[in-house]
Scaffold this active site. Structure first.
Site, short mmCIF file in Angstrom:
data_model
loop_
_atom_site.label_atom_id
_atom_site.label_comp_id
_atom_site.label_asym_id
_atom_site.label_seq_id
_atom_site.Cartn_x
_atom_site.Cartn_y
_atom_site.Cartn_z
N GLU A 1 2.92 8.91 1.47
CA GLU A 1 3.14 8.95 0.02
C GLU A 1 2.41 10.12 -0.64
OE1 GLU A 1 5.38 7.40 -1.14
OE2 GLU A 1 5.50 5.30 -0.55
N HIS B 1 -2.31 3.35 -5.12
CA HIS B 1 -0.94 2.84 -4.95
C HIS B 1 -0.99 1.62 -4.05
CE1 HIS B 1 3.18 2.32 -3.83
NE2 HIS B 1 3.04 2.86 -2.62
N HIS C 1 1.26 -2.24 -2.78
CA HIS C 1 2.47 -3.05 -2.74
C HIS C 1 2.12 -4.48 -3.17
CE1 HIS C 1 4.26 -0.22 0.60
NE2 HIS C 1 4.01 0.41 -0.54
N TYR D 1 -2.60 -7.61 -24.43
CA TYR D 1 -3.09 -6.38 -25.03
C TYR D 1 -3.64 -5.37 -24.02
CZ TYR D 1 -7.88 -8.27 -24.71
OH TYR D 1 -9.07 -8.78 -24.26
N HIS E 1 9.26 -1.71 -4.62
CA HIS E 1 8.28 -0.96 -3.83
C HIS E 1 6.85 -1.39 -4.14
CE1 HIS E 1 7.05 3.30 -2.22
NE2 HIS E 1 6.06 2.45 -2.07
N TYR F 1 -13.93 0.68 -25.73
CA TYR F 1 -14.44 -0.53 -25.07
C TYR F 1 -15.57 -0.20 -24.11
CZ TYR F 1 -14.57 -4.70 -22.15
OH TYR F 1 -14.98 -5.80 -21.47
#
Length: 253
Positions: free
Chosen positions: A113, A131, A133, A152, A193, A248
């Site tokens: 990837e 990334h 799955h 939110y 994916h 925050y």
């Protein structure tokens, strides 16, 4: 695939769809590696990357080797190698490429990837990419064109999370679809994916991945109640939440 080395490129060329110039059987556009030593900063970043990758497994976001993590150190992108379980990675397994995808560190083949990771770094100010799955994120990617603004915390990702159209993994087409879905966002879903998020640091990228998976689970859970539909936040409510989230933490109010 830990035993596979850079010189054995036929399978990798087929996977990542980068055989435009002559295809995998002829002249390849995959550049030859430029080996060099690992810098102290890269060694520290690799340790943090492996820790983050292992956390994705421990937290149930990844099964086996079904995800990948990267972090940028200057003009070098450290990335998890293809097909190697994270618990087997050692300090000697540092795998890195330059921003053009040329391998400069290590001998293990980078994740298939890699085009997605490089596309993020080339189009944003990202310092890290995660990334996965993850189950609920992948489930939502098969159902809707975007994850509705059900909480939110969508504001932390820029708003309702889009779903990038499906394309074969490891291809430039998938990377291009992902970039369109990421426009104005720091995370998106990938149809059938998984999910991808980025941040200024590994910690921020990981936290966004975990939040996205939680919101997908929340939406799926709320959507299963017979006769009821989840209430959603308005664009104005999302904008105000996003503004508040920027302050925050310990540095905010």
């Amino acid at each position: 695939m830990a035993e596979q080395r850079w010189g054995e490129q036929d399978e990798r060329c087929e996977r990542n769809g980068r055989g435009e110039t002559g295809g995998c059987g002829g002249a390849r556009d995959v550049p030859e590696p430029l080996r060099r030593d690992v810098t102290p900063a890269e060694a520290d970043a690799w340790r943090d990357l492996v820790g983050t990758a292992r956390r994705t497994v421990a937290d149930g976001l990844v099964v086996g080797t079904s995800g990948n993590v990267s972090v940028r150190v200057g003009d070098t992108v450290l990335v998890t190698p293809s097909g190697v379980p994270y618990d087997r990675l050692t300090p000697d397994d540092v795998t890195g490429v330059d921003l053009d995808g040329r391998q400069v560190l290590g001998t293990l083949v980078p994740t298939s990837e890699l085009p997605m990771h490089l596309a993020v770094y080339g189009s944003t100010g990202a310092g890290a990419v995660v990334h996965t799955h993850a189950l609920h994120a992948t489930a939502v990617s098969t159902l809707v064109p975007e994850l509705p603004a059900i909480h939110y915390m969508s504001g932390a990702l820029g708003g309702a999370v889009r779903v990038a159209p499906y394309a074969t993994y490891g291809t430039d087409e998938l990377a291009e679809n992902m970039l369109r879905a990421l426009d104005g966002r720091s995370g998106c879903l990938l149809r059938n994916h998984g999910a991808i998020t980025y941040g200024g640091t590994l910690s921020e990228a990981y936290d966004r991945t975990a939040q996205l998976e939680w919101m997908c689970r929340l939406w799926l859970t709320a959507s299963t109640v017979p006769g009821l539909s989840p209430t959603l936040l308005s664009p104005d409510q999302m904008a105000r939440a996003a503004e508040k989230l920027r302050g925050y933490g310990q540095g905010g109010r």
